[in-house]
Design an enzyme around this catalytic site. Sequence first.
Site, PDB file in Angstrom:
ATOM      1  NE  ARG A   1      14.247-122.925 -30.337  1.00 49.88           N
ATOM      2  CZ  ARG A   1      14.316-122.502 -29.063  1.00 49.88           C
ATOM      3  NH1 ARG A   1      14.877-123.247 -28.137  1.00 49.88           N
ATOM      4  NH2 ARG A   1      13.787-121.341 -28.720  1.00 49.88           N
TER       5      ARG A   1
ATOM      6  CG  HIS B   1      16.687-117.425 -26.819  1.00 53.87           C
ATOM      7  ND1 HIS B   1      16.499-118.747 -27.147  1.00 53.87           N
ATOM      8  CD2 HIS B   1      16.976-117.409 -25.495  1.00 53.87           C
ATOM      9  CE1 HIS B   1      16.680-119.505 -26.064  1.00 53.87           C
ATOM     10  NE2 HIS B   1      16.974-118.715 -25.051  1.00 53.87           N
TER      11      HIS B   1
ATOM     12  CD  GLU C   1      12.326-120.850 -21.965  1.00 59.98           C
ATOM     13  OE1 GLU C   1      12.837-120.079 -21.147  1.00 59.98           O
ATOM     14  OE2 GLU C   1      12.576-122.073 -22.000  1.00 59.98           O
TER      15      GLU C   1
ATOM     16  CG  ASN D   1      12.047-124.380 -24.648  1.00 63.33           C
ATOM     17  OD1 ASN D   1      11.996-124.998 -25.720  1.00 63.33           O
ATOM     18  ND2 ASN D   1      12.505-123.139 -24.568  1.00 63.33           N
TER      19      ASN D   1
ATOM     20  CE1 TYR E   1      16.649-127.066 -19.986  1.00 56.73           C
ATOM     21  CE2 TYR E   1      14.802-125.624 -20.474  1.00 56.73           C
ATOM     22  CZ  TYR E   1      16.062-126.095 -20.770  1.00 56.73           C
ATOM     23  OH  TYR E   1      16.737-125.607 -21.858  1.00 56.73           O
TER      24      TYR E   1
ATOM     25  CD  GLU F   1      15.609-123.798 -24.664  1.00 59.81           C
ATOM     26  OE1 GLU F   1      15.784-123.837 -23.432  1.00 59.81           O
ATOM     27  OE2 GLU F   1      15.532-122.739 -25.307  1.00 59.81           O
TER      28      GLU F   1
HETATM   29  C1  BGC Z   1      16.229-120.939 -22.022  1.00 60.60           C
HETATM   30  C2  BGC Z   1      17.705-121.128 -22.226  1.00 60.60           C
HETATM   31  C3  BGC Z   1      18.365-121.477 -20.906  1.00 60.60           C
HETATM   32  C4  BGC Z   1      17.798-122.801 -20.452  1.00 60.60           C
HETATM   33  C5  BGC Z   1      18.359-123.325 -19.152  1.00 60.60           C
HETATM   34  C6  BGC Z   1      15.606-121.911 -21.059  1.00 60.60           C
HETATM   35  O1  BGC Z   1      14.872-121.195 -20.115  1.00 60.60           O
HETATM   36  O2  BGC Z   1      15.546-120.857 -23.236  1.00 60.60           O
HETATM   37  O3  BGC Z   1      18.224-119.956 -22.803  1.00 60.60           O
HETATM   38  O4  BGC Z   1      19.741-121.526 -20.994  1.00 60.60           O
HETATM   39  O5  BGC Z   1      16.408-122.704 -20.290  1.00 60.60           O
HETATM   40  O6  BGC Z   1      18.055-122.465 -18.112  1.00 60.60           O
END
Ligand code: BGC
Length: 453
Positions: A81, A125, A170, A295, A297, A354
């Site tokens: 990607r 992006h 995003e 995505n 995290y 992600e």
């Molecule tokens: C984004 C990336 C970024 C990653 C870590 C996402 O918000 O798509 O570009 O590097 O998170 O912060």
Amino acid sequence: MSGTSQRVQFPADFLWGAATSAYQIEGSPLADGAGPSIWQRFTRTPGMMANGDTGDVACDHYRRWKDDVALMKRLGLKAYRFSIAWARVLPEGRGRVNDRGLDFYSRLVDELLRNDIMPLPTLFHWDLPAMLDDRGGWLNPDVASWFADYANIMYAKLDDRVQQWATLNEPWVVTDGGYLHGALAPGHRSKYEAPIASHNLLRAHGTAVQAYRANGKHRIGIVVNIEPKYAASQSAEDLAAVKRADAYMNRQYLDPVFLGAYPDELQDIFDDAWPSWPAADLALIKQPIDWLGVNYYTRNVTRFDANNYPLRVASVKQDATYTETGWEVFAQGLTDTLAWIKQRYGNPPVYVTENGAAFYDPPQADDGVIDDPLRVNYFRKHLAAVSDAIGQGCDVRGYMAWSLLDNLEWSLGFSKRFGIVHVDFATQQRTIKASGKLYANVIASNGDVLNHA
Ligand code: BGC
């Protein structure tokens, strides 16, 4: 907890990949006739970038792309990607096409296919052409048609070889960082601009999907970042704060795309800055999509905070591991997110586009090994969490690690490393970290390695 008891398993055709984005890795931002992007300007604005870092060189991928594809092959990636820099293709953002910029992505796609790696391009992006920003950028309603024109150029060039496209990456970050809090390009801070930017991003997405139905033959979707919100307490104030935080970050984008309406809480958050949108716009935004990119995290434990304008929310620190970007490691949140998408939006085909973590990497040992146990642990837990979601019936079709390479972490510069491959920014040497080796084994065993310590 997630994945501790169940066997980790994935469907036979699960798509294993890694992700990057143009401005974060390419370098050579103005090469071969490319125009400047808003990140080109932002990185030159005093005080905005950690250590004054810029994307001028980054991972030098614009020149090392062939070696980088060979690296992907070594890892066994089945998909890659990446994003396309709009201003390489259209230096002014619209009008004149720069064939040399376009050819870069065409060559990259060919090289990926030669190596049996599926190209998964994202059209936007965050690196908006600077000359479109001069015309108001995401605040100008015309941006939707500028974006569709650019998208059509990309479809015409690559859709013979690309099977799966993403429109935006995003939109929440673009709006929150770029137009509400100002930490990201173009650096504005306005409650009045934020809803307009979000709405035009979504209109651009809808217009580009519509254009794809006319001119493309395969699959198109959108990528959102979802951060589930958990209540810090059961007080009425905290519960209302959770709803606002969730509406702002998560439902603001997925509700219009899938359900054709904005969440009610946005009116409460933005107050006099929340316009009433034409029904035709919401119909445009609700184009059927073929897949959704998520995505993930971290999560957020949320409480009421009267002082935090305009959201009136704050997060509550947990007794947990936090990454170098200050994000709680909470894998169960990924299972919960995927289950929520299934339940709220009718179980669309989802790819985790992600997932990853910034941690401090210990120096390379004499034998060349870069041991990154915290990142290894992060991937193990989150992959188990994806397996759990699949076990609950979520239609998850693939997973992309963020990121293939250590790269420019936006305004944090090179200070935060997310790569499964270490990059020495002085020499551009790439070294596969322990997490990269684990991931290669995950791919080779279709996840079975995760059942062993
Ligand atoms: C984004 C990336 C970024 C990653 C870590 C996402 O918000 O798509 O570009 O590097 O998170 O912060």
